[in-house]
Write a protein that holds these residues in place. Structure first.
Motif, mmCIF file in Angstrom:
data_model
loop_
_atom_site.group_PDB
_atom_site.id
_atom_site.type_symbol
_atom_site.label_atom_id
_atom_site.label_comp_id
_atom_site.label_asym_id
_atom_site.label_seq_id
_atom_site.Cartn_x
_atom_site.Cartn_y
_atom_site.Cartn_z
ATOM 1 N N PRO A 261 1.625 -18.993 22.020
ATOM 2 C CA PRO A 261 2.032 -17.943 21.408
ATOM 3 C C PRO A 261 1.841 -16.473 22.053
ATOM 4 C CG PRO A 261 0.204 -18.665 20.123
ATOM 5 C CD PRO A 261 0.607 -19.902 21.224
ATOM 6 N N ASP A 262 0.945 -16.251 22.908
ATOM 7 C CA ASP A 262 0.530 -15.191 23.597
ATOM 8 C C ASP A 262 1.114 -15.193 25.040
ATOM 9 O OD1 ASP A 262 -1.414 -17.042 24.437
ATOM 10 O OD2 ASP A 262 -3.033 -15.568 24.452
ATOM 11 N N GLU A 263 1.880 -16.182 25.519
ATOM 12 C CA GLU A 263 2.135 -16.365 26.704
ATOM 13 C C GLU A 263 3.037 -14.839 27.202
ATOM 14 O OE1 GLU A 263 5.028 -18.979 29.384
ATOM 15 O OE2 GLU A 263 4.644 -19.848 27.617
ATOM 16 N N GLY A 264 3.808 -14.210 26.592
ATOM 17 C CA GLY A 264 4.627 -13.139 26.808
ATOM 18 C C GLY A 264 3.469 -11.847 27.018
ATOM 19 N N THR A 265 2.808 -11.734 26.040
ATOM 20 C CA THR A 265 1.767 -10.671 26.181
ATOM 21 C C THR A 265 0.862 -10.786 27.396
ATOM 22 O OG1 THR A 265 1.466 -10.768 23.812
ATOM 23 C CG2 THR A 265 -0.329 -9.603 25.024
ATOM 24 N N CYS A 266 0.487 -12.309 27.696
ATOM 25 C CA CYS A 266 -0.438 -12.480 28.895
ATOM 26 C C CYS A 266 0.461 -12.212 30.358
ATOM 27 C CB CYS A 266 -0.957 -14.042 29.009
ATOM 28 S SG CYS A 266 -2.200 -14.391 27.928
ATOM 29 N N LEU A 267 1.778 -12.609 30.281
ATOM 30 C CA LEU A 267 2.616 -12.221 31.467
ATOM 31 C C LEU A 267 2.605 -10.778 31.745
ATOM 32 C CD1 LEU A 267 4.286 -13.732 33.877
ATOM 33 C CD2 LEU A 267 6.334 -13.475 32.199
ATOM 34 N N ASP A 268 2.842 -10.203 30.718
ATOM 35 C CA ASP A 268 3.053 -8.552 30.717
ATOM 36 C C ASP A 268 1.649 -8.022 31.178
ATOM 37 O OD1 ASP A 268 5.859 -8.163 29.963
ATOM 38 O OD2 ASP A 268 5.108 -8.229 27.931
ATOM 39 N N GLU A 269 0.602 -8.510 30.832
ATOM 40 C CA GLU A 269 -0.776 -8.011 31.300
ATOM 41 C C GLU A 269 -0.874 -8.439 32.760
ATOM 42 O OE1 GLU A 269 -5.604 -8.518 30.679
ATOM 43 O OE2 GLU A 269 -4.204 -9.363 29.356
ATOM 44 N N ALA A 270 -0.271 -9.692 33.085
ATOM 45 C CA ALA A 270 -0.514 -9.961 34.729
ATOM 46 C C ALA A 270 0.484 -8.985 35.419
ATOM 47 C CB ALA A 270 -0.096 -11.145 34.796
ATOM 48 N N ALA A 271 1.803 -8.687 35.012
ATOM 49 C CA ALA A 271 2.377 -7.550 35.778
ATOM 50 C C ALA A 271 1.841 -6.226 35.762
ATOM 51 C CB ALA A 271 3.933 -7.462 34.900
ATOM 52 N N GLU A 272 1.228 -5.786 34.724
ATOM 53 C CA GLU A 272 0.588 -4.475 34.820
ATOM 54 C C GLU A 272 -0.645 -4.516 35.654
ATOM 55 O OE1 GLU A 272 -1.850 -1.454 31.705
ATOM 56 O OE2 GLU A 272 -0.543 -3.103 30.965
ATOM 57 N N GLU A 580 9.404 -16.806 29.161
ATOM 58 C CA GLU A 580 9.399 -15.609 29.998
ATOM 59 C C GLU A 580 10.217 -14.388 28.858
ATOM 60 O OE1 GLU A 580 8.759 -18.185 33.092
ATOM 61 O OE2 GLU A 580 10.347 -18.075 31.817
ATOM 62 N N ALA A 581 10.845 -15.013 27.875
ATOM 63 C CA ALA A 581 11.748 -13.963 26.937
ATOM 64 C C ALA A 581 10.847 -13.545 26.123
ATOM 65 C CB ALA A 581 12.864 -14.826 26.139
ATOM 66 N N ALA A 582 9.592 -13.778 25.824
ATOM 67 C CA ALA A 582 8.571 -12.987 25.259
ATOM 68 C C ALA A 582 8.026 -11.929 25.849
ATOM 69 C CB ALA A 582 7.411 -14.136 24.798
ATOM 70 N N SER A 583 8.355 -11.807 27.193
ATOM 71 C CA SER A 583 7.767 -10.700 27.895
ATOM 72 C C SER A 583 8.616 -9.509 27.976
ATOM 73 C CB SER A 583 7.593 -11.173 29.375
ATOM 74 O OG SER A 583 7.673 -10.022 30.445
ATOM 75 N N GLN A 584 7.842 -8.276 27.566
ATOM 76 C CA GLN A 584 8.788 -6.976 27.548
ATOM 77 C C GLN A 584 9.099 -6.667 28.671
ATOM 78 O OE1 GLN A 584 9.439 -5.320 24.959
ATOM 79 N NE2 GLN A 584 8.402 -6.937 23.445
ATOM 80 N N ALA A 585 8.262 -6.991 30.070
ATOM 81 C CA ALA A 585 8.934 -6.693 31.404
ATOM 82 C C ALA A 585 10.239 -7.204 31.524
ATOM 83 C CB ALA A 585 7.745 -6.997 32.259
ATOM 84 N N PHE A 586 10.224 -8.735 31.365
ATOM 85 C CA PHE A 586 11.107 -9.610 31.429
ATOM 86 C C PHE A 586 12.491 -9.283 30.740
ATOM 87 C CE2 PHE A 586 14.022 -13.000 30.301
ATOM 88 C CZ PHE A 586 14.243 -13.633 31.625
ATOM 89 N N ARG A 587 12.386 -8.795 29.459
ATOM 90 C CA ARG A 587 13.463 -8.262 28.563
ATOM 91 C C ARG A 587 14.213 -7.024 29.245
ATOM 92 N NH1 ARG A 587 12.981 -9.383 22.819
ATOM 93 N NH2 ARG A 587 12.048 -11.561 22.493
ATOM 94 N N ALA A 588 13.219 -6.057 29.634
ATOM 95 C CA ALA A 588 13.610 -4.627 29.944
ATOM 96 C C ALA A 588 14.557 -4.979 31.434
ATOM 97 C CB ALA A 588 12.301 -3.660 30.461
ATOM 98 N N ARG A 589 13.800 -5.703 32.312
ATOM 99 C CA ARG A 589 14.579 -5.581 33.650
ATOM 100 C C ARG A 589 15.807 -6.572 33.564
ATOM 101 N NH1 ARG A 589 9.137 -6.278 35.861
ATOM 102 N NH2 ARG A 589 8.359 -4.304 36.471
ATOM 103 N N VAL A 590 15.844 -7.603 32.899
ATOM 104 C CA VAL A 590 17.219 -8.170 32.575
ATOM 105 C C VAL A 590 18.150 -7.385 32.000
ATOM 106 C CG1 VAL A 590 18.376 -10.000 31.378
ATOM 107 C CG2 VAL A 590 16.411 -10.553 32.553
ATOM 108 N N SER A 591 17.788 -6.776 30.888
ATOM 109 C CA SER A 591 18.713 -5.877 30.049
ATOM 110 C C SER A 591 19.295 -4.713 30.903
ATOM 111 C CB SER A 591 17.940 -5.130 28.871
ATOM 112 O OG SER A 591 17.478 -6.226 27.890
#
Length: 727
Positions: A261-272, A580-591
Motif C-alpha cells: 500500500p505504500d509503494e507510491g510513497t516509497c517510490l517518491d521518496e526514492a526519487a527525492e 507506479e500510478a500511486a507515485s506523485q512524481a509519475f503522475r506529474a510527469r505523465v500528465s
C-alpha cells in the motif's frame, strides 16, 4: 573599493569542505580559481590532484601531484597521492617503489606499507607483498587494503571460498578489523551464503552499533525479505554517514523495490533521494543503474538521459557485468545503429562472464547418449508467473518416451501451488544458496543433452551459470527478449513472426517454431474475471485507451504518441494500470506530457494496481502497446480480457513480440510498420465500435482456437524442434 584576496589556506578549507560534501564539480571550479591566484601553493596543487583523481582524470591528477612535489619535495601527502595515481595508471612497479620509499622514511606508517603491498600484488609479486601486508595490518587497522585486494584476486582466480580464507588469515592478525569484517560479509554475500552473512553482520552490530557499514549490508540483505527491518538499517547507515552516496543509493534501491500500500510513497521518496545526489558525483555503473531505474519508473526522461548516452552507458554496464541493466537499454533503441550496438553490448557482457567462468572450470561427467534426450530448464519463475504460465504446456504434455525432463531453481521456494505442480513433472533441483559455479556444477552432474534458460537475468535466475557451459547444447526462451550475449548459449527459441529481420540482430541460431513461440498454459488465466459484453465506452460514456505495461518500456516518444492519439478522439481518456500510478512524481510527469498534446489531467486515469490488474481491463477499450520494446504477457492478458491491442513492429525480436501474438490471435491488421500507421490503426479502431464489441466477447474463443490456445500442439512442436536441434 577592492575585494579582500582569499588566502590559499582559505581556499583549501573551502575545497575540502566541498569535497567532503560530495560537490565535486564545485570543488574543481574552486581549485582552478585558487590555483590561478596561488600557482606556487603545493597544497593547492595536491588538492587539485585529489579532485582530478576523484573525477577519474588520473593522468592530469599525476601531473598535479608531481607539480606539488616539485614545489615542496617534503609534502608526504602529495608523494602518497603520486604513488596511488601510478597504481591507477597501471604502473604498479613504479608505485611499489614510491610507496617503498615512503615506508622506509616512515617505518611506523602502516598505510605506506599497505600501499607498497597493494602495488606489489598488482605487479604479481605476491610473496614480497605478504610481508608488507602483515606489517601494515599490525601497525594500523587502516592497513587492510592489501588484504582486501588479495582476497579479490583469490575470488577471481579460485572463487569465494579462497577469498574468505584470505580474509580469515587477516582477521587472525586483527580480529575486530572493520575493513576485513566488511570484506568477509561481502564475500559471504557474493558466495550466496546469506545466512552466514546475516549472522556475521548481527554479531558485528552487537559490538559496534554505530558502525555504518554493517547497517548498510544488513539492510541491503534484508530489504527483499523483511522490508521494514531492511529500511530501518539502511536509514541508520545513511544517518551515520549522511554524505555516503553508496548508502543513499542502497536506500533508494530498497525503496524502489517496495510493494504494497505504500509503494507510491516509497517510490517518491526514492526519487527525492536521487535528486539529492550532487551533480558530477562519481558513480559506479551499478549505482548508475539504480538511479536509472528510478528515473525510468517515474518517467524522469531528462534525468535519465543525463546519466549517459546509449553507447557509453551500455558498455559501462557490460564491463561491470550488469546484464540486468540491459532491459532499459532495449527501450532506448532508436536507430539501426543502436540495434547493432545493443547486440555488441550483450556480446561484451558475455565475453566477461565467460572469462570469469573459464578461470574456475566445472567438471563435466562423461555420459553416453541414451534412448531419451535429457532436457533441462532453469528458471526462478516455475510458479504463478508469466514464465510459468507459458512453460506450462511443455510440462503438461510430456513425452516421456523421448525426453527426460529436469528443472532447476536457484531461488527460495515461494509456497506457490504451481511450484509443486512443476516439481512433480520433472527431476527438480533447488539450491537457493548455490553460487553461479555451484549451480553450473549441479546442472552438469545430471549429464543433460540440452539446457534451456527461461529467465535471462531477471530476479532469482542464474544466467551466468550458463557461462560455464554445463550442458553441451544451451538455448534461451521466454524470459528475456534479446540475445543473452553468451557464446555458450547457441539457440534462441522464436517463431517466423518475431524472428529478427536481420541475422546480425541475434547472436544465437534461431530455433524457429512452426506457428507460435508461446502458448497459453491452462493455468494462465484461471479465475480471470468474466467479460461484460458492453464495451467500456458504452458503460462509461467515453472511449478509453490504456496500458498495463511497465514504465521501464516508456519513452517520451511513446507518451507523446499516446497523448496525440487521445487528443484526436473527442472526450477520449487514457488509463495507466500500474503500481507506479500511486507515485506523485509519475503522475506529474505523465500528465505534463499529455498536457503538451492538449489532453488535460481529467482525461487521464491512474489505477495503482500490482498483480490483480485483469479486472481493470473492464475500463479499457483499446490497449496501446509500448515501442520499441513491445509487450508480451500484457498483450496476451489484454486480448484475453477482450481488449484489442495496437502494436508497432520493428526489426529486432523485442520489437516483434506484439506482431507474433496479435497475428497468432487473428489480429495481424492491428500491427503497424511505422508510427503513422500505429496512429492510424488506433484511430480507426476507436471509431469501429461494432468490431470492438465483437472482439470483446469473441476474443477468448478466437485465441483458444488458434496457435496460442493449442497447448498440446505447441508442446509437440517444441519437443520436435529440440529433438531436431540436438540431432
Amino acid at each position: 573599493m577592492t575585494e579582500t584576496a582569499t588566502s590559499a589556506e582559505a581556499y583549501l578549507d573551502q575545497g575540502r569542505a566541498l569535497l567532503t560534501a560530495g560537490r565535486l564539480a564545485e570543488a574543481q571550479a574552486l581549485a582552478a580559481k585558487a590555483l590561478s591566484e596561488h600557482p606556487g601553493s603545493a597544497e593547492l596543487w595536491n588538492l587539485q590532484a585529489v579532485l582530478l583523481r576523484q573525477g577519474r582524470r588520473p593522468a592530469e591528477a599525476l601531473a598535479a601531484a608531481e607539480r606539488a612535489l616539485a614545489l615542496d619535495p617534503a609534502l608526504r601527502k602529495a608523494a602518497a597521492n603520486r604513488a596511488n595515481l601510478l597504481m591507477d595508471l597501471g604502473r604498479p612497479q613504479e608505485a611499489a617503489e614510491a610507496f617503498g620509499r615512503l615506508a622506509a622514511e616512515e617505518p611506523d606508517n602502516g598505510l605506506f606499507h599497505d600501499g607498497q603491498a597493494r602495488a606489489l600484488l598488482r605487479a604479481g609479486q605476491v610473496g614480497p607483498a605478504r610481508a608488507a601486508m602483515t606489517r601494515a595490518l599490525r601497525l594500523t587497522p587502516a592497513g587492510a587494503g592489501a588484504w582486501l585486494q588479495l582476497a579479490a584476486l583469490a575470488q577471481r582466480q579460485q572463487g569465494p571460498e579462497a577469498a574468505l580464507a584470505v580474509l580469515e588469515e587477516g582477521l587472525g592478525l586483527s580480529p575486530d578489523n572493520s575493513a576485513l569484517l566488511e570484506g568477509k560479509a561481502t564475500a559471504l554475500r557474493q558466495a550466496g551464503r546469506r545466512t552466514a552473512a546475516r549472522k556475521l553482520l548481527e554479531d558485528v552490530l552487537a559490538r559496534h552499533p554505530d558502525w555504518a557499514w554493517p547497517h548498510f549490508h544488513l539492510g541491503d540483505l534484508l530489504a527483499d525479505e523483511d522490508r521494514p527491518a531492511g529500511l530501518r538499517h539502511l536509514r541508520r547507515a545513511l544517518e551515520l554517514q549522511p554524505n555516503s552516496v553508496e548508502h543513499r543509493l542502497a536506500l533508494v534501491q530498497a525503496l524502489a523495490r517496495a510493494v504494497g500500500p505504500d509503494e507510491g510513497t516509497c517510490l517518491d521518496e526514492a526519487a527525492e533521494l536521487c535528486a539529492q545526489i550532487p551533480p558530477g558525483a562519481p558513480l559506479r555503473p551499478a549505482q548508475l543503474k539504480i538511479l536509472r531505474d528510478v528515473h525510468a519508473r517515474t518517467c524522469a526522461f531528462d534525468a535519465g538521459d543525463r546519466l549517459g548516452d546509449f553507447k557509453t552507458l551500455g558498455r559501462a554496464f557490460a564491463a561491470a557485468g550488469l546484464h540486468t541493466a540491459f532491459l532499459w537499454q532495449l527501450a532506448r533503441v532508436r536507430t539501426a545503429e543502436d540495434r547493432r550496438e545493443l547486440v555488441e553490448q550483450h556480446r561484451l557482457w558475455g565475453e566477461g562472464a565467460e572469462s570469469r567462468a573459464a578461470r574456475q572450470p566445472i567438471a563435466r561427467p562423461a555420459r553416453a547418449r541414451g534412448d531419451r534426450i535429457r532436457l533441462g530448464v532453469v528458471s526462478a519463475d516455475l510458479r504463478r508467473h508469466p514464465v510459468g504460465y507459458f512453460a506450462e504446456p511443455v510440462f503438461a504434455h510430456l513425452q516421456p518416451d523421448r525426453f527426460e525432463l529436469f528443472a532447476y531453481a536457484f531461488d527460495r521456494p515461494r509456497g506457490d501451488p504451481m511450484e509443486a505442480w512443476f516439481a512433480e513433472r520433472a527431476t527438480f533441483r533447488r539450491a537457493p544458496e548455490a553460487s553461479d559455479r555451484e549451480a553450473a556444477q549441479i546442472i552438469a552432474d545430471d549429464g543433460l543433452d540440452v539446457l534451456i534458460e527461461l529467465g535471462g537475468s531477471t530476479a532469482g535466475n542464474r544466467l551466468e551459470a550458463l557461462a560455464y557451459a554445463p550442458a553441451p547444447r544451451q538455448a534461451s526462451w521466454l524470459g528475456y527478449p534479446h540475445s543473452s550475449g553468451l557464446s555458450a548459449i547457441e539457440g534462441f527459441v522464436c517463431d517466423a513472426l518475431n524472428a529478427p529481420t536481420e541475422p546480425g540482430l541475434l547472436l544465437e541460431t534461431p530455433l524457429t517454431m512452426p506457428k507460435s513461440w508461446i502458448a497459453m498454459g491452462a493455468s494462465a488465466f484461471q479465475g480471470a474475471p468474466a467479460i461484460d459484453a458492453r464495451t467500456p465506452q458504452e458503460r462509461r460514456g467515453a472511449l478509453t485507451f490504456g496500458t498495463a505495461n511497465s514504465p521501464n518500456k516508456y519513452t517520451r516518444e511513446v507518451l507523446r504518441a499516446w497523448a496525440g492519439i487521445v487528443a484526436q478522439v473527442p472526450g477520449a481518456r487514457f488509463a495507466f494500470v500500474r503500481p507506479e500510478a500511486a507515485s506523485q512524481a509519475f503522475r506529474a510527469r505523465v500528465s505534463a506530457e499529455f498536457a503538451a498534446a492538449g489532453v488535460d489531467a481529467e482525461r487521464i486515469e491512474f489505477h495503482p494496481v500490482r498483480g490483480a490488474h485483469l479486472p481493470w481491463y473492464e475500463t479499457i477499450d483499446i490497449s496501446l502497446d509500448t515501442f520499441p520494446l513491445t509487450g508480451g504477457t500484457t498483450t496476451v492478458e489484454s486480448l484475453w480480457m477482450g481488449v484489442p491491442v495496437v502494436s508497432l513492429s520493428g526489426a529486432a525480436f523485442f520489437e516483434r513480440q506484439g506482431r507474433s501474438i496479435l497475428t497468432n490471435a487473428g489480429l495481424a491488421d492491428l500491427v503497424a510498420e511505422d508510427l503513422e500507421g500505429y496512429r492510424r490503426i488506433a484511430l480507426e479502431l476507436a471509431v469501429d465500435h461494432d468490431r470492438r464489441r465483437r472482439l470483446r466477447t469473441g476474443l477468448r474463443d478466437q485465441i483458444l482456437a488458434g496457435p496460442l490456445g493449442d497447448t498440446e500442439g505447441f508442446a509437440a512442436d517444441f519437443y520436435d524442434l529440440i529433438a531436431r536441434w540436438v540431432g
